[in-house]
Design a protein around this motif. Structure first.
Motif, PDB file in Angstrom:
ATOM      1  N   GLU A 171       0.850  -1.209   0.000  1.00 49.90           N
ATOM      2  CA  GLU A 171       0.000   0.000   0.000  1.00 49.90           C
ATOM      3  C   GLU A 171       0.878   1.250   0.000  1.00 49.90           C
ATOM      4  O   GLU A 171       0.666   2.192  -0.748  1.00 49.90           O
ATOM      5  CB  GLU A 171      -0.873   0.010   1.265  1.00 49.90           C
ATOM      6  N   TYR A 172       1.907   1.229   0.867  1.00 52.65           N
ATOM      7  CA  TYR A 172       2.835   2.375   0.935  1.00 52.65           C
ATOM      8  C   TYR A 172       3.589   2.527  -0.392  1.00 52.65           C
ATOM      9  O   TYR A 172       3.764   3.644  -0.889  1.00 52.65           O
ATOM     10  CB  TYR A 172       3.813   2.197   2.113  1.00 52.65           C
ATOM     11  N   GLN A 175       1.512   4.356  -2.839  1.00 49.25           N
ATOM     12  CA  GLN A 175       1.479   5.812  -2.555  1.00 49.25           C
ATOM     13  C   GLN A 175       2.748   6.486  -3.095  1.00 49.25           C
ATOM     14  O   GLN A 175       2.697   7.550  -3.706  1.00 49.25           O
ATOM     15  CB  GLN A 175       1.469   6.068  -1.054  1.00 49.25           C
ATOM     16  N   GLU A 178       2.652   6.848  -6.831  1.00 46.62           N
ATOM     17  CA  GLU A 178       1.791   7.957  -7.269  1.00 46.62           C
ATOM     18  C   GLU A 178       2.536   9.277  -7.155  1.00 46.62           C
ATOM     19  O   GLU A 178       2.415  10.152  -7.997  1.00 46.62           O
ATOM     20  CB  GLU A 178       0.527   8.010  -6.410  1.00 46.62           C
ATOM     21  N   GLU A 179       3.337   9.406  -6.074  1.00 46.02           N
ATOM     22  CA  GLU A 179       4.049  10.655  -5.827  1.00 46.02           C
ATOM     23  C   GLU A 179       5.235  10.856  -6.777  1.00 46.02           C
ATOM     24  O   GLU A 179       5.446  11.932  -7.314  1.00 46.02           O
ATOM     25  CB  GLU A 179       4.573  10.632  -4.393  1.00 46.02           C
TER      26      GLU A 179
END
Ligand code: GLY
Length: 434
Positions: A171-172, A175, A178-179
């Motif tokens: 999950e991390y 993220q 995406e960044e």
């Protein structure tokens, strides 16, 4: 010589001290983000500005025309301060933005080691999409997820420390992707970490003594991760490392120096700081930094016997092989006093005082500001104390006595550099390797 130093923490305080100790240093110019009184007192010109403002640094440098610059923290290096200074004819004993990717891009470094067949990499993959992430992470067993770019020390998430399950790690990773557009997932290592920093002039690689940092906030290596609560070295090697471990780590720094030149067409000049880990069957690389470690700078520079200005100049000229770089054969222990609540919810703005130091201890200001009320805490690590002696026991006692002399809302780790804690590290490695 006129020298420009950028930065204002404890690392830069000792850098300023070592530069100004040199008979070759006539003037020290400092570009800082707050008033560190220790550095300010050593500087001929001390300018407070934004370390992220490249135009302001360029203007300050152009006005004062130093012979060379040296950069303390990672962010200005990643922002290209060395390139900007070069544009106006000022060389630096620190790497350019491109070469600084060694620290600022986790994927760049992993891919570099893989491409040039340099030992030390974990099993890893750089992902640019979610496809296959979960499967790969499950294959590894225990994982580390590394966001790309400088994230103030918060980008690397380790299973067991920052998250529990593979799914949480993935999950991390999503993220991060995406960044930044990509993310590294890699195998988690088990062992003992150590820092091997080398002076590098693009070709020659001269090691400093190996040092161990303590990342966790509280005693017994518990609590949240910090910038580093304290460090120690032994007069020789660290007691949980073999001579072969040290040779292997050195060899990785040498190979990376050559690979960087080949890959980027320019030599890496500055501090190559390998964050290594001794594992069951040798040494692996956790990550690289392209500057002095903090607190490691306090140990290494306290021990340095060679003129630091000569080292900076030789770094720039590519002549480190002509210098006989020497370190005292002593033990050092560095302990930081940090604000209550650090690192998650630190107190900020409190006034603090320090009792007179015992003989054999040096003090370096970190996140402080000098105001009309006195010295105030800036919210990050406050002040570092370095004890240096023939034995680790004496060095630890000196640093401990000194750190206890801080009067203010601070805490510190009593266990850093103690026999008990070091013995645990030794036993852990013995168990792992037998
Ligand atoms: N000692 C950790 C660091 O300088 O990044």
């Amino acid at each position: 010589m006129k020298i420009l130093l950028i930065g204002n923490g404890a690392r830069e305080h000792i850098m300023a001290e070592k530069l100004s100790e040199s008979p070759k240093c006539d003037e020290l110019f400092v570009f800082a983000s707050s008033i560190n009184p220790g550095i300010r007192d050593l500087a001929s010109i001390y300018h407070v500005g934004d370390l992220g403002d490249m135009d302001a640094i360029k203007e300050f440098a152009d006005k004062n025309r130093p012979d060379f610059a040296v950069i303390g923290p990672e962010n200005p290096i990643a922002d290209g301060v060395v390139d900007i200074l070069e544009e106006i004819g000022i060389p630096s004993a620190s790497p350019t933005k491109n070469l600084g990717q060694l620290e600022s891009s986790k994927s760049f470094t992993r891919e570099l080691l893989a491409k040039y067949d340099i030992p030390g990499n974990p099993d890893f993959k750089t992902f640019t999409s979610e496809v296959g992430m979960l499967e790969y992470a499950k294959e590894l067993g225990e994982i580390v997820v590394k966001a790309d770019g400088l994230k103030g020390g918060k980008g690397v998430h380790v299973q067991g420390d920052h998250f529990e399950t593979i799914e949480e790690g993935v999950e991390y990773a999503k993220q991060c992707m995406e960044e930044d557009g990509h993310v590294v997932i890699e195998e988690k290592f088990i062992g003992q970490e150590f820092s091997l920093m080398s002076f590098v002039d693009g070709e020659h690689v001269v090691d400093m003594p190996p040092i161990q940092d303590h990342k966790r906030a509280f005693e017994g290596d518990t609590g949240p991760n910090t910038g580093g609560m304290g460090t120690y070295n032994y007069p020789g090697n660290l007691p949980f490392l073999t001579e072969q471990d040290l040779k292997d780590a050195h060899e990785i720094n040498v190979k990376v120096t050559a690979a960087l030149k080949e890959e980027l067409g320019r030599p890496f000049k500055g501090i190559m700081y390998g964050g290594f880990i001794a594992v069951k069957d040798g040494v692996r690389l956790i990550e690289y930094n392209a500057r002095f470690g903090d607190p490691e700078a306090m140990n290494a520079l306290a021990l340095l016997e060679t003129d630091y200005v000569d080292i900076c100049q030789a770094t720039i000229d590519g002549t480190l092989d002509k210098l006989d770089i020497k370190f005292a054969k002593k033990a050092t222990v560095c302990k930081y006093a940090v604000p209550d609540g650090y690192p998650t919810n630190p107190r900020k703005g409190d006034v603090f005082t320090i009792k007179p130091l015992p003989t054999g201890v040096k003090m370096y200001f970190a996140s402080v500001n000098e105001t009309e009320e006195g010295l105030v805490m800036g919210g990050s690590r406050t002040v570092a104390f370095v004890g240096m002696a023939d034995s680790i026991e004496e060095a630890e006692k000196l640093a401990q006595t000194a750190v206890e002399g801080v009067d203010g809302p601070v805490f510190y780790r009593k266990d850093i550099g103690t026999k008990e804690l070091i013995q645990k590290r030794v036993e852990m490695m013995e168990e792992l390797r037998n």
